[in-house]
Design an enzyme around this catalytic site. Structure first.
Site, PDB file in Angstrom:
ATOM      1  N   PRO A 122      -4.629  -4.894   0.181  1.00 33.56           N
ATOM      2  CA  PRO A 122      -4.028  -4.709  -1.134  1.00 33.56           C
ATOM      3  C   PRO A 122      -2.851  -3.749  -1.155  1.00 33.56           C
ATOM      4  CG  PRO A 122      -6.170  -3.628  -0.995  1.00 33.56           C
ATOM      5  CD  PRO A 122      -6.035  -4.478   0.221  1.00 33.56           C
ATOM      6  N   ASN A 123      -1.886  -4.131  -1.961  1.00 30.36           N
ATOM      7  CA  ASN A 123      -0.673  -3.352  -2.249  1.00 30.36           C
ATOM      8  C   ASN A 123       0.361  -3.388  -1.121  1.00 30.36           C
ATOM      9  OD1 ASN A 123      -1.503  -2.371  -4.889  1.00 30.36           O
ATOM     10  ND2 ASN A 123      -3.035  -1.201  -3.749  1.00 30.36           N
TER      11      ASN A 123
ATOM     12  N   ARG B  89      -4.402  12.677   5.541  1.00 26.20           N
ATOM     13  CA  ARG B  89      -4.144  12.563   4.100  1.00 26.20           C
ATOM     14  C   ARG B  89      -5.384  13.012   3.297  1.00 26.20           C
ATOM     15  NH1 ARG B  89      -1.654   6.835   3.013  1.00 26.20           N
ATOM     16  NH2 ARG B  89      -1.295   7.837   0.981  1.00 26.20           N
TER      17      ARG B  89
ATOM     18  N   TYR C 112       5.048   5.194   3.206  1.00 33.14           N
ATOM     19  CA  TYR C 112       4.902   3.905   3.888  1.00 33.14           C
ATOM     20  C   TYR C 112       6.220   3.351   4.442  1.00 33.14           C
ATOM     21  CZ  TYR C 112       0.319   4.131   1.686  1.00 33.14           C
ATOM     22  OH  TYR C 112      -0.935   4.539   1.300  1.00 33.14           O
TER      23      TYR C 112
ATOM     24  N   HIS D  88      -2.661   1.072  10.659  1.00 35.72           N
ATOM     25  CA  HIS D  88      -2.169   1.716   9.437  1.00 35.72           C
ATOM     26  C   HIS D  88      -0.753   2.230   9.658  1.00 35.72           C
ATOM     27  CE1 HIS D  88      -6.123   1.768   7.529  1.00 35.72           C
ATOM     28  NE2 HIS D  88      -6.614   2.141   8.690  1.00 35.72           N
TER      29      HIS D  88
ATOM     30  N   ARG E 196       6.922   0.753  -2.546  1.00 39.96           N
ATOM     31  CA  ARG E 196       5.784   1.584  -2.954  1.00 39.96           C
ATOM     32  C   ARG E 196       5.721   2.848  -2.096  1.00 39.96           C
ATOM     33  NH1 ARG E 196       0.343   0.426   0.099  1.00 39.96           N
ATOM     34  NH2 ARG E 196      -1.063   1.852  -0.946  1.00 39.96           N
TER      35      ARG E 196
ATOM     36  N   ASN F 223      -4.656  -4.508   8.740  1.00 37.10           N
ATOM     37  CA  ASN F 223      -4.420  -3.318   7.930  1.00 37.10           C
ATOM     38  C   ASN F 223      -5.171  -3.560   6.622  1.00 37.10           C
ATOM     39  OD1 ASN F 223      -3.678  -1.223   6.337  1.00 37.10           O
ATOM     40  ND2 ASN F 223      -1.490  -1.320   6.819  1.00 37.10           N
TER      41      ASN F 223
ATOM     42  N   ALA G  31      -6.552   0.005   1.273  1.00 36.56           N
ATOM     43  CA  ALA G  31      -7.632   0.793   0.654  1.00 36.56           C
ATOM     44  C   ALA G  31      -9.013   0.196   0.886  1.00 36.56           C
ATOM     45  CB  ALA G  31      -7.365   0.948  -0.840  1.00 36.56           C
TER      46      ALA G  31
ATOM     47  N   GLU H  88      -7.488  -2.122  14.141  1.00 34.32           N
ATOM     48  CA  GLU H  88      -7.227  -1.609  12.791  1.00 34.32           C
ATOM     49  C   GLU H  88      -5.890  -0.889  12.836  1.00 34.32           C
ATOM     50  OE1 GLU H  88     -10.190   1.143  11.482  1.00 34.32           O
ATOM     51  OE2 GLU H  88      -9.136   1.593   9.597  1.00 34.32           O
TER      52      GLU H  88
ATOM     53  N   ASP I  90     -18.780  -6.315   7.481  1.00 32.27           N
ATOM     54  CA  ASP I  90     -19.733  -7.349   7.912  1.00 32.27           C
ATOM     55  C   ASP I  90     -19.013  -8.586   8.436  1.00 32.27           C
ATOM     56  OD1 ASP I  90     -21.896  -5.764   7.309  1.00 32.27           O
ATOM     57  OD2 ASP I  90     -22.357  -6.753   5.415  1.00 32.27           O
TER      58      ASP I  90
HETATM   59  C1  DHK Z   1      -2.352   1.653   3.467  1.00 40.35           C
HETATM   60  C2  DHK Z   1      -2.924   1.854   2.253  1.00 40.35           C
HETATM   61  O1  DHK Z   1      -2.587   1.085   1.213  1.00 40.35           O
HETATM   62  C3  DHK Z   1      -3.877   2.947   2.008  1.00 40.35           C
HETATM   63  O2  DHK Z   1      -4.852   2.606   1.046  1.00 40.35           O
HETATM   64  C4  DHK Z   1      -4.539   3.444   3.282  1.00 40.35           C
HETATM   65  C5  DHK Z   1      -2.786   2.382   4.678  1.00 40.35           C
HETATM   66  C6  DHK Z   1      -3.516   3.661   4.380  1.00 40.35           C
HETATM   67  C7  DHK Z   1      -1.636   2.515   5.666  1.00 40.35           C
HETATM   68  O3  DHK Z   1      -1.262   3.634   6.029  1.00 40.35           O
HETATM   69  O4  DHK Z   1      -1.107   1.487   6.108  1.00 40.35           O
HETATM   70  O5  DHK Z   1      -5.253   4.626   2.996  1.00 40.35           O
END
Ligand code: DHK
Length: 149
Positions: free
Chosen positions: A11-12, A108, A24, A101, A19, A75, A78, A99, A88
């Site tokens: 998400p996002n 953080r 990011y 990020h 954002r 990734n 959240a 994983e 699962d």
């Molecule tokens: C991206 C997000 O949207 C956060 O919710 C994570 C992650 C970190 C990132 O650093 O790519 O906490």
């Protein structure tokens, strides 16, 4: 024909570049797709690159990896901090899982310092901005075992 590397984004991340760019970065998710495709190509691989804001859709794609993917980069954004259902689904996979990020969640807020996804991941790459994805492609291509021909 070798199987693709799946790169799934939570998400996002569709708002990447717009954002919180101080956290990011300014690259868009389409930029990240291009980086992953080029890096995978250098390893003789292809990628399936997707993003969803919906937990259930991500779980469907993780399940699709069974039989379809050589490895998974995720990734979870959240959802990594909250989703036992994604954990699962990942535990049902028999392949390398990285994983990934952009930021370093361990540096953080407290609530970002735990990840359910980490419990199922082969390894975690965090904190290198969009280069985290390139490093993740290198990592899974080193680990993926199916034929490349
Ligand atoms: C991206 C997000 O949207 C956060 O919710 C994570 C992650 C970190 C990132 O650093 O790519 O906490």
């Amino acid at each position: 024909m070798s199987k693709p590397i799946y790169v799934l984004n939570g998400p996002n991340l569709n708002l990447l570049g717009a954002r919180e760019p101080e956290i990011y970065g300014r690259a868009s998710l389409e930029d990240v797709r291009g980086l992953c495709e080029r890096r995978a190509q250098a390893h003789g691989r292809t990628v399936v690159f997707r993003q969803s804001n919906a937990e259930g859709e991500l779980i469907g794609w993780i399940q699709e990896c069974r039989g379809e993917a050589a490895a998974l980069i995720i990734n979870p954004a959240a959802y990594g901090h909250t989703s036992i259902a994604i954990l699962d689904a990942l535990r049902a996979l028999d392949m390398p899982i990285v994983e990934c990020h952009l930021s370093n969640p361990a540096a953080r807020e407290e609530f970002r310092r735990s990840s359910y996804v980490s419990l199922a991941a082969t390894g975690v790459i965090s904190g290198f901005g969009v280069a985290s994805y390139e490093l993740a492609v290198d990592a899974v291509c080193a680990l993926a075992v199916d034929s490349r021909s």
